[in-house]
Scaffold this motif. Structure first.
Motif, PDB file in Angstrom:
ATOM      1  N   UNK A 195       0.800  -1.220   0.000  1.00  0.00           N
ATOM      2  CA  UNK A 195       0.000   0.000   0.000  1.00  0.00           C
ATOM      3  C   UNK A 195       0.833   1.271   0.000  1.00  0.00           C
ATOM      4  N   UNK A 196       2.087   1.180   0.428  1.00  0.00           N
ATOM      5  CA  UNK A 196       2.907   2.382   0.475  1.00  0.00           C
ATOM      6  C   UNK A 196       4.382   2.009   0.381  1.00  0.00           C
ATOM      7  N   UNK A 197       5.196   3.017   0.145  1.00  0.00           N
ATOM      8  CA  UNK A 197       6.639   2.836   0.050  1.00  0.00           C
ATOM      9  C   UNK A 197       7.281   3.139   1.391  1.00  0.00           C
ATOM     10  N   UNK A 198       8.321   2.412   1.742  1.00  0.00           N
ATOM     11  CA  UNK A 198       9.041   2.673   2.985  1.00  0.00           C
ATOM     12  C   UNK A 198      10.525   2.827   2.680  1.00  0.00           C
ATOM     13  N   UNK A 199      11.248   3.247   3.682  1.00  0.00           N
ATOM     14  CA  UNK A 199      12.677   3.474   3.503  1.00  0.00           C
ATOM     15  C   UNK A 199      13.476   2.229   3.857  1.00  0.00           C
ATOM     16  N   UNK A 293       8.643   7.070   6.152  1.00  0.00           N
ATOM     17  CA  UNK A 293       9.727   6.778   5.218  1.00  0.00           C
ATOM     18  C   UNK A 293      10.776   5.871   5.842  1.00  0.00           C
ATOM     19  N   UNK A 294      10.822   5.839   7.164  1.00  0.00           N
ATOM     20  CA  UNK A 294      11.726   4.934   7.850  1.00  0.00           C
ATOM     21  C   UNK A 294      11.043   4.454   9.120  1.00  0.00           C
ATOM     22  N   UNK A 295      11.048   3.138   9.333  1.00  0.00           N
ATOM     23  CA  UNK A 295      10.449   2.590  10.556  1.00  0.00           C
ATOM     24  C   UNK A 295      11.042   1.225  10.870  1.00  0.00           C
ATOM     25  N   UNK A 296      12.353   1.126  10.743  1.00  0.00           N
ATOM     26  CA  UNK A 296      13.047  -0.117  11.077  1.00  0.00           C
ATOM     27  C   UNK A 296      12.515  -1.311  10.294  1.00  0.00           C
TER      28      UNK A 296
END
Length: 501
Positions: A195-199, A293-296
């Motif tokens: 559903x979304x992009x992450x870092x 964008x960042x969450x481990x």
């Protein structure tokens, strides 16, 4: 309908009997579709008929992700460059706005965004982009910095690709140039599961010639060794850094203990963010849109068990409300909120300085707060409700001051007269009170709550109760929120929903 947990109360009320027969679901959906329909597919693409990716190209065009050439062709087998693929990826997830700053290359905004996400990019803007490089970038959008071999295998395991000649690593053909048609197929498959992009969640290992990080080397007990950011903003950034990155907020809400909430609702709520500023620095960040964008390496699709596994080794602290788990270390507190009514999936993330966490991003006695803080609570409760609706594909509510006044009076009445109920001591239901205030409606509903420390907690509390969630996700069109500080529960909340007649 009421529930009690410690010193927290929530209540919801909905009536279907008030729905008018003229409010037909089909006509409403048809009207919405006519407003959002994409332009028709150009049959003039002379070279796509009968191509294996014909339907994928049609899908991408109708979603405004790509277009053809001036001569009426699409050139599906033409190789793409890295910036072209990066642009398609970010456009697919609506991550970069329109326009390029003066003096910049067309692809500069896309590389800037990639840097925010810590994605592996080659910065080669002219050579054909390889399928293996695309696999690494796709893995990075899921928070994983992998070698080409690992990334290809991950893509195959996830069903995001069937390979080029067969479903093996060699059959994927990682050293072949990526074509326009293949690029679109990768993205169509990715949007179907993510559903979304992450870092990227881990720091690259400099000893790895492929640039891949070792996911086992940074999973220590310290939150300082992990990275948490929302829309590229992180706790500890300066106020100037925040504004440079995201622009001026839509509004600035008064908080407690010297905190000011900078609200970014971006009108469509797809990138909703609350940034708490204190002493010129970002002290808190919160979103319910999954746009961190960042969450481990944590993604919105994860449940509490999966999040705890990702946070293994970090110190867990008890969440104050149902459906919450928090971790604390090195001056940082990270809280995750889950939706029990959506398979326990992650719905929100709050990152804050530990000096704020004990007081839930504020300080002082709730009952002594100012009129500005009351207004802030009302608007944030409204915004968070809308951000959740948009995340689930629903249209946002329109703020209605008339019904907000009705809600405000009920919250005050409950506090002053010492009760917690939809029906007041005069025997008036929510609908009686609305009619008394001159509101004419086809459908209406009400949520109430008391004792929650703030909008973040109360909205998550409602989302974890099926009746209240039903109201939030319902088909009414307008919403007003009324908050009152005082009474035995310190703070009372009322949400009144309705569709005008």
């Amino acid at each position: 309908m009421r529930t009690r947990t410690g010193k927290i109360l929530i209540g919801g009320f909905l009536t279907a009997a008030l729905l008018a027969s003229g409010l037909g679901g089909n006509s409403h959906k048809a009207a919405a579709a006519s407003q959002t329909a994409a332009p028709s597919y150009k049959a003039a693409f002379k070279d796509t008929k009968g191509h294996w990716a014909e339907e994928t190209i049609r899908w991408a065009y109708e979603h405004k992700m790509t277009d053809g050439y001036a001569d009426g062709t699409f050139r599906p087998d033409k190789a793409v460059t890295e910036p072209e693929f990066l642009a398609l990826l970010l456009r697919a997830y609506n991550k970069v706005g329109s326009g390029t700053p003066a003096g910049s290359q067309w692809f500069d905004p896309y590389y800037t965004k990639a840097a925010v996400y810590s994605w592996p990019v080659l910065k080669n803007t002219t050579s054909p982009y390889l399928r293996g490089d695309a696999a690494r970038l796709i893995a990075a959008t899921q928070g994983n910095l992998l070698s080409t071999k690992e990334a290809v295998q991950r893509l195959l395991d996830q069903g995001l690709s069937q390979g080029k000649t067969d479903g093996s690593e060699n059959g994927f053909r990682p050293d072949d140039a990526l074509t326009r048609a293949e690029a679109l197929k990768f993205l169509q498959n990715l949007l179907g599961v993510q559903s979304d992009l992450v870092a990227v969640a881990y720091t690259p290992n400099p000893n790895n010639s492929d640039g891949a990080g070792n996911a086992g080397t940074t999973n220590t007990g310290s939150l300082a060794d992990r990275h948490f950011a929302i829309e590229g903003a992180a706790v500890g950034d300066t106020e100037a850094d925040l504004i440079k990155r995201l622009g001026e907020p839509v509004r600035k809400d008064t908080g407690g203990g010297g905190l000011t909430w900078y609200i970014y609702n971006n009108k469509d709520y797809q990138h909703y963010l609350q940034a708490g500023i204190k002493d010129g620095q970002v002290a808190a960040l919160y979103t319910v849109t999954g746009n961190w964008t960042e969450a481990n390496g944590i993604t919105p699709a994860m449940n509490e068990e999966a999040v705890r596994q990702k946070m293994a080794g970090a110190k867990a602290v008890s969440g104050s409300e149902k459906g919450t788990v928090s971790f604390e270390s090195d001056g940082l507190n990270v809280s995750f909120y889950f939706d029990a009514n959506d398979s326990g999936k992650l719905i929100g993330m709050l990152v804050q300085d530990t000096s704020l966490s004990a007081a839930k991003s504020s300080s002082g006695t709730l009952s002594t707060r100012s009129a500005d803080q009351r207004t802030a609570y009302e608007k944030q409760t409204f915004d968070l409700t809308n951000a959740i609706r948009v995340r689930y594909g629903k249209s946002p509510f329109v703020w209605d001051e008339s019904i907000a006044s009705t809600a405000r009076k009920h919250s005050e009445d409950m506090a002053v007269n010492g009760y917690f109920d939809h029906t007041n001591k005069q025997g008036l239901s929510p609908f009686d009170r609305m009619e008394k205030d001159g509101l004419k409606f086809r459908s209406a509903a009400e949520n109430i709550a008391a004792g929650y420390s703030g909008p973040i907690e109360v909205v998550n509390g409602w989302m974890n109760s099926s009746g209240h969630r039903k109201n939030i996700m319902g088909d009414t069109t307008r919403l007003g929120v009324g908050v009152y500080f005082g009474g035995s529960m310190n703070v009372y909340y009322t949400q009144n929903f309705y569709t005008p007649r």
